[in-house]
Design an enzyme around this catalytic site. Sequence first.
Site, PDB file in Angstrom:
ATOM      1  N   THR A  45       0.817  -1.217   0.000  1.00 47.57           N
ATOM      2  CA  THR A  45       0.000   0.000   0.000  1.00 47.57           C
ATOM      3  C   THR A  45       0.854   1.271   0.000  1.00 47.57           C
ATOM      4  O   THR A  45       0.512   2.254  -0.633  1.00 47.57           O
ATOM      5  CB  THR A  45      -0.929   0.008   1.235  1.00 47.57           C
ATOM      6  OG1 THR A  45      -1.527  -1.279   1.363  1.00 47.57           O
ATOM      7  CG2 THR A  45      -2.011   1.044   1.101  1.00 47.57           C
TER       8      THR A  45
ATOM      9  N   SER B 101       5.864   3.714   8.850  1.00 49.58           N
ATOM     10  CA  SER B 101       4.702   4.442   9.352  1.00 49.58           C
ATOM     11  C   SER B 101       4.394   4.142  10.817  1.00 49.58           C
ATOM     12  O   SER B 101       5.228   4.347  11.680  1.00 49.58           O
ATOM     13  CB  SER B 101       3.503   4.142   8.459  1.00 49.58           C
ATOM     14  OG  SER B 101       2.430   4.980   8.788  1.00 49.58           O
ATOM     15  N   HIS B 102       3.215   3.584  11.074  1.00 52.03           N
ATOM     16  CA  HIS B 102       2.746   3.349  12.448  1.00 52.03           C
ATOM     17  C   HIS B 102       3.173   1.980  12.960  1.00 52.03           C
ATOM     18  O   HIS B 102       2.846   1.621  14.083  1.00 52.03           O
ATOM     19  CB  HIS B 102       1.230   3.436  12.451  1.00 52.03           C
ATOM     20  CG  HIS B 102       0.652   2.569  11.379  1.00 52.03           C
ATOM     21  ND1 HIS B 102       0.742   2.913  10.048  1.00 52.03           N
ATOM     22  CD2 HIS B 102       0.077   1.363  11.420  1.00 52.03           C
ATOM     23  CE1 HIS B 102       0.217   1.942   9.327  1.00 52.03           C
ATOM     24  NE2 HIS B 102      -0.190   0.984  10.129  1.00 52.03           N
TER      25      HIS B 102
ATOM     26  N   ASP C 281       1.465   9.637  14.098  1.00 47.81           N
ATOM     27  CA  ASP C 281       2.088   8.313  14.058  1.00 47.81           C
ATOM     28  C   ASP C 281       3.603   8.381  13.868  1.00 47.81           C
ATOM     29  O   ASP C 281       4.200   9.452  13.923  1.00 47.81           O
ATOM     30  CB  ASP C 281       1.441   7.455  12.960  1.00 47.81           C
ATOM     31  CG  ASP C 281       1.829   7.917  11.571  1.00 47.81           C
ATOM     32  OD1 ASP C 281       2.074   9.133  11.401  1.00 47.81           O
ATOM     33  OD2 ASP C 281       1.911   7.076  10.660  1.00 47.81           O
TER      34      ASP C 281
ATOM     35  N   ASP D 232       5.727   8.316  11.399  1.00 50.69           N
ATOM     36  CA  ASP D 232       6.334   9.214  10.415  1.00 50.69           C
ATOM     37  C   ASP D 232       5.564  10.519  10.229  1.00 50.69           C
ATOM     38  O   ASP D 232       5.849  11.282   9.305  1.00 50.69           O
ATOM     39  CB  ASP D 232       6.501   8.498   9.067  1.00 50.69           C
ATOM     40  CG  ASP D 232       5.165   8.058   8.492  1.00 50.69           C
ATOM     41  OD1 ASP D 232       4.240   7.776   9.277  1.00 50.69           O
ATOM     42  OD2 ASP D 232       5.036   8.002   7.254  1.00 50.69           O
TER      43      ASP D 232
ATOM     44  N   ASP E 199       2.388  11.285   9.358  1.00 51.33           N
ATOM     45  CA  ASP E 199       1.358  11.575   8.354  1.00 51.33           C
ATOM     46  C   ASP E 199      -0.058  11.283   8.848  1.00 51.33           C
ATOM     47  O   ASP E 199      -1.021  11.753   8.261  1.00 51.33           O
ATOM     48  CB  ASP E 199       1.651  10.878   7.015  1.00 51.33           C
ATOM     49  CG  ASP E 199       1.792   9.377   7.129  1.00 51.33           C
ATOM     50  OD1 ASP E 199       1.702   8.850   8.256  1.00 51.33           O
ATOM     51  OD2 ASP E 199       2.003   8.725   6.084  1.00 51.33           O
ATOM     52  N   ARG E 200      -0.196  10.525   9.932  1.00 53.13           N
ATOM     53  CA  ARG E 200      -1.548  10.240  10.434  1.00 53.13           C
ATOM     54  C   ARG E 200      -1.912  11.178  11.579  1.00 53.13           C
ATOM     55  O   ARG E 200      -1.043  11.777  12.198  1.00 53.13           O
ATOM     56  CB  ARG E 200      -1.626   8.804  10.965  1.00 53.13           C
ATOM     57  CG  ARG E 200      -1.432   7.769   9.900  1.00 53.13           C
ATOM     58  CD  ARG E 200      -1.679   6.381  10.440  1.00 53.13           C
ATOM     59  NE  ARG E 200      -1.673   5.430   9.337  1.00 53.13           N
ATOM     60  CZ  ARG E 200      -2.208   4.221   9.380  1.00 53.13           C
ATOM     61  NH1 ARG E 200      -2.771   3.801  10.498  1.00 53.13           N
ATOM     62  NH2 ARG E 200      -2.170   3.429   8.336  1.00 53.13           N
TER      63      ARG E 200
ATOM     64  N   GLU F 181      -8.532   9.295   4.549  1.00 49.42           N
ATOM     65  CA  GLU F 181      -8.768   7.862   4.692  1.00 49.42           C
ATOM     66  C   GLU F 181      -9.241   7.579   6.117  1.00 49.42           C
ATOM     67  O   GLU F 181      -8.858   8.279   7.056  1.00 49.42           O
ATOM     68  CB  GLU F 181      -7.479   7.088   4.465  1.00 49.42           C
ATOM     69  CG  GLU F 181      -6.920   7.191   3.065  1.00 49.42           C
ATOM     70  CD  GLU F 181      -5.862   6.132   2.825  1.00 49.42           C
ATOM     71  OE1 GLU F 181      -6.203   5.054   2.342  1.00 49.42           O
ATOM     72  OE2 GLU F 181      -4.685   6.374   3.151  1.00 49.42           O
ATOM     73  N   GLU F 182     -10.018   6.509   6.242  1.00 50.04           N
ATOM     74  CA  GLU F 182     -10.528   6.126   7.557  1.00 50.04           C
ATOM     75  C   GLU F 182      -9.393   5.767   8.525  1.00 50.04           C
ATOM     76  O   GLU F 182      -9.587   5.755   9.732  1.00 50.04           O
ATOM     77  CB  GLU F 182     -11.514   4.961   7.442  1.00 50.04           C
ATOM     78  CG  GLU F 182     -11.011   3.721   6.691  1.00 50.04           C
ATOM     79  CD  GLU F 182      -9.909   2.952   7.356  1.00 50.04           C
ATOM     80  OE1 GLU F 182      -9.969   2.809   8.582  1.00 50.04           O
ATOM     81  OE2 GLU F 182      -8.994   2.498   6.647  1.00 50.04           O
ATOM     82  N   SER F 183      -8.232   5.439   7.968  1.00 47.60           N
ATOM     83  CA  SER F 183      -7.102   5.010   8.782  1.00 47.60           C
ATOM     84  C   SER F 183      -6.319   6.195   9.352  1.00 47.60           C
ATOM     85  O   SER F 183      -5.100   6.142   9.438  1.00 47.60           O
ATOM     86  CB  SER F 183      -6.185   4.130   7.942  1.00 47.60           C
ATOM     87  OG  SER F 183      -5.837   4.815   6.749  1.00 47.60           O
TER      88      SER F 183
ATOM     89  N   LYS G 152      -0.516  12.455   3.186  1.00 45.97           N
ATOM     90  CA  LYS G 152      -1.373  12.863   4.291  1.00 45.97           C
ATOM     91  C   LYS G 152      -0.486  13.557   5.318  1.00 45.97           C
ATOM     92  O   LYS G 152       0.725  13.370   5.316  1.00 45.97           O
ATOM     93  CB  LYS G 152      -2.104  11.674   4.875  1.00 45.97           C
ATOM     94  CG  LYS G 152      -1.237  10.513   5.286  1.00 45.97           C
ATOM     95  CD  LYS G 152      -2.116   9.298   5.541  1.00 45.97           C
ATOM     96  CE  LYS G 152      -1.281   8.091   5.880  1.00 45.97           C
ATOM     97  NZ  LYS G 152      -1.603   6.932   5.046  1.00 45.97           N
TER      98      LYS G 152
HETATM   99  C1  G1P Z   1      -3.130   0.989   5.770  1.00 39.87           C
HETATM  100  C2  G1P Z   1      -4.392   1.818   5.742  1.00 39.87           C
HETATM  101  C3  G1P Z   1      -4.415   2.695   4.521  1.00 39.87           C
HETATM  102  C4  G1P Z   1      -3.148   3.545   4.471  1.00 39.87           C
HETATM  103  C5  G1P Z   1      -1.919   2.661   4.603  1.00 39.87           C
HETATM  104  C6  G1P Z   1      -0.650   3.497   4.718  1.00 39.87           C
HETATM  105  O1  G1P Z   1      -3.090   0.161   4.648  1.00 39.87           O
HETATM  106  O2  G1P Z   1      -5.536   1.000   5.780  1.00 39.87           O
HETATM  107  O3  G1P Z   1      -5.551   3.495   4.547  1.00 39.87           O
HETATM  108  O4  G1P Z   1      -3.076   4.257   3.274  1.00 39.87           O
HETATM  109  O5  G1P Z   1      -2.028   1.841   5.763  1.00 39.87           O
HETATM  110  O6  G1P Z   1      -0.662   4.316   5.842  1.00 39.87           O
HETATM  111  P1  G1P Z   1      -3.539  -1.379   4.654  1.00 39.87           P
HETATM  112  O7  G1P Z   1      -2.745  -2.056   5.722  1.00 39.87           O
HETATM  113  O8  G1P Z   1      -4.998  -1.383   5.016  1.00 39.87           O
HETATM  114  O9  G1P Z   1      -3.272  -1.859   3.271  1.00 39.87           O
HETATM  115 ZN    ZN Z   2       2.384   7.035   8.668  1.00 39.97          ZN
END
Ligand code: G1P
Ligand code: ZN
Length: 543
Positions: free
Chosen positions: A18, A113-114, A277, A279, A281-282, A363-365, A376
């Site tokens: 992703t 990321s997270h 998070d 990095d 971006d969240r 995004e919902e995330s 983001k």
């Molecule tokens: C997850 C989130 C998605 C986000 C991505 C990167 O991806 O659901 O919205 O863009 O992390 O931060 P997923 O693990 O669902 O593929």
């Molecule tokens: Zn991130």
Amino acid sequence: MTVTTVTTSPIDGQKPGTSGLRKKTRVFMQRHFLENFVQSIIDAIGGVEGKTLVLGGDGRFFNDRAAQVILRICAANGAAKVIVGRDALLSTPAASNLIRKRAADGGFIMSASHNPGGENADFGLKFNGANGGPAPESLTARIHDRTREITQYRILETQDADLSQPGTTSMGGMEIEIVDPVADYAALMEQIFDFDAIRTLLEGGFTLRFDAMHAVTGPYATEILENRLGAAEGSVVNATPLPDFGGGHPDPNPVWADQLMKVMMGRDAPDFGAASDGDGDRNMIVGRGIYVTPSDSLAVLAANAHHAPGYMAGLSGVARSMPTSRAADLVAEKAGIGSYETPTGWKFFGNLLDAGKVTLCGEESAGTGSDHVREKDGLWAVLLWLNILAARKQSVAAIMRDHWEEYGRNYYSRHDYEAVPAEDANALMDRLRGRLDDLKGQEFSGMTVEAADDFAYRDPIDESVAEHQGIRIAFTDGSRIVLRLSGTGTEGATLRVYLERYQPADGKLDLPVQDALSPVVAAAEEIAQIRKHTGKDAPDVTT
Ligand code: G1P
Ligand code: ZN
């Protein structure tokens, strides 16, 4: 200094997901692994000869050493210049901004990321293009193809570069410019938002707590919120970035940011709480006694962005990832602006933003952003909220209430089933795909299926098509179930089940979320047989 051409061979498991390539740190530390991937990126973008690149990361374990490897490979491949954040630190949005501001040809961002950091946790690397955004699908595919045929990489044999002070140095014939990671980003925020209004709000006794979760936003938030806007010292907590994020999970949601949640739901809660998070971006937004879901946050920001100077002229359109609730669509509809539904992952917003079709996306995330960068942006979302709170002079709870009374409420939750054996998760999805046509018209928990499909997206700008982006099941009452497999996990498969139920403005706006969703949860179980396939009675994480 000599350039060595090292003979290598393809390594399995270098398919970017992703957002870039994420793996266990020890996998990245294997012989040739990082080198192969970096050289594959360079080959896939047509080389870096004479180019200027940006480099930085979230400071997790291996960040410093990976940065030196990337610099050596760039130098050996003839790059003209690399702009690096001090100590190889840059938040993802700050890296995106730097690429754009300095008109660089692209940039390497080191982050998972997270995901937790550390020698036994995760590491990641992604490449962003000249627009500052994540590599589009086509480039990701080229990178992956290249990793499967690579036979050699080029690397410069030399000492590490000292990245500890802003200034200029060199590696072979390549210039290295080391910059303060915060300065340019903070300047951009001052342009977009009404810092005076926020300062006045804070002077008037408004209190806030920002949890940096021991990750990269610590220095950014301290500089912007405390030093420039005058929030009380100590408003930013867990502000020192650590290589293992203090052993925590730097993901800003009610589960992982439970420390912040506890404070915000407590008696002495400040007016506003937020977190970001690994990095940067969240974002997570919490008012005193009220958690704002990311889907709702996107909708509220879309409805109120005009309070900030950067969006005074209104929005051109709004985009959301497919699993994100439809709350933002309702705002766009009322405002008479475009709304777009894209696959999961920020890279799908890039073309819409570049073409000026949308100003805001989310995004919902816990990802929200705008056309100011091509990622983001956690702190940006926090500042937009603060700007709106300063302009409207209302509490977070009152703003949410007003919003639902105007647009109705999209109750929303995501249930994650983690580390499911890949074949079981695939079996669940395959079975569903085979039943989509039969679902239409059927009734589950008193709700009738209106449509069911396997989401495919045609990019309105370049017409590229992304298929199999998740199963969507829509009901006639506006409820919705979405199921998809994560593309960022590093262990087995993660099944994500997204649940949504709509209540119109004159409906029930005060239900506990999980109660409101219980018929949708029951329908999801009946349709997808989640228990049977995952062997789990309940989700591992509910957000
Ligand atoms: C997850 C989130 C998605 C986000 C991505 C990167 O991806 O659901 O919205 O863009 O992390 O931060 P997923 O693990 O669902 O593929
Ligand atoms: Zn991130």
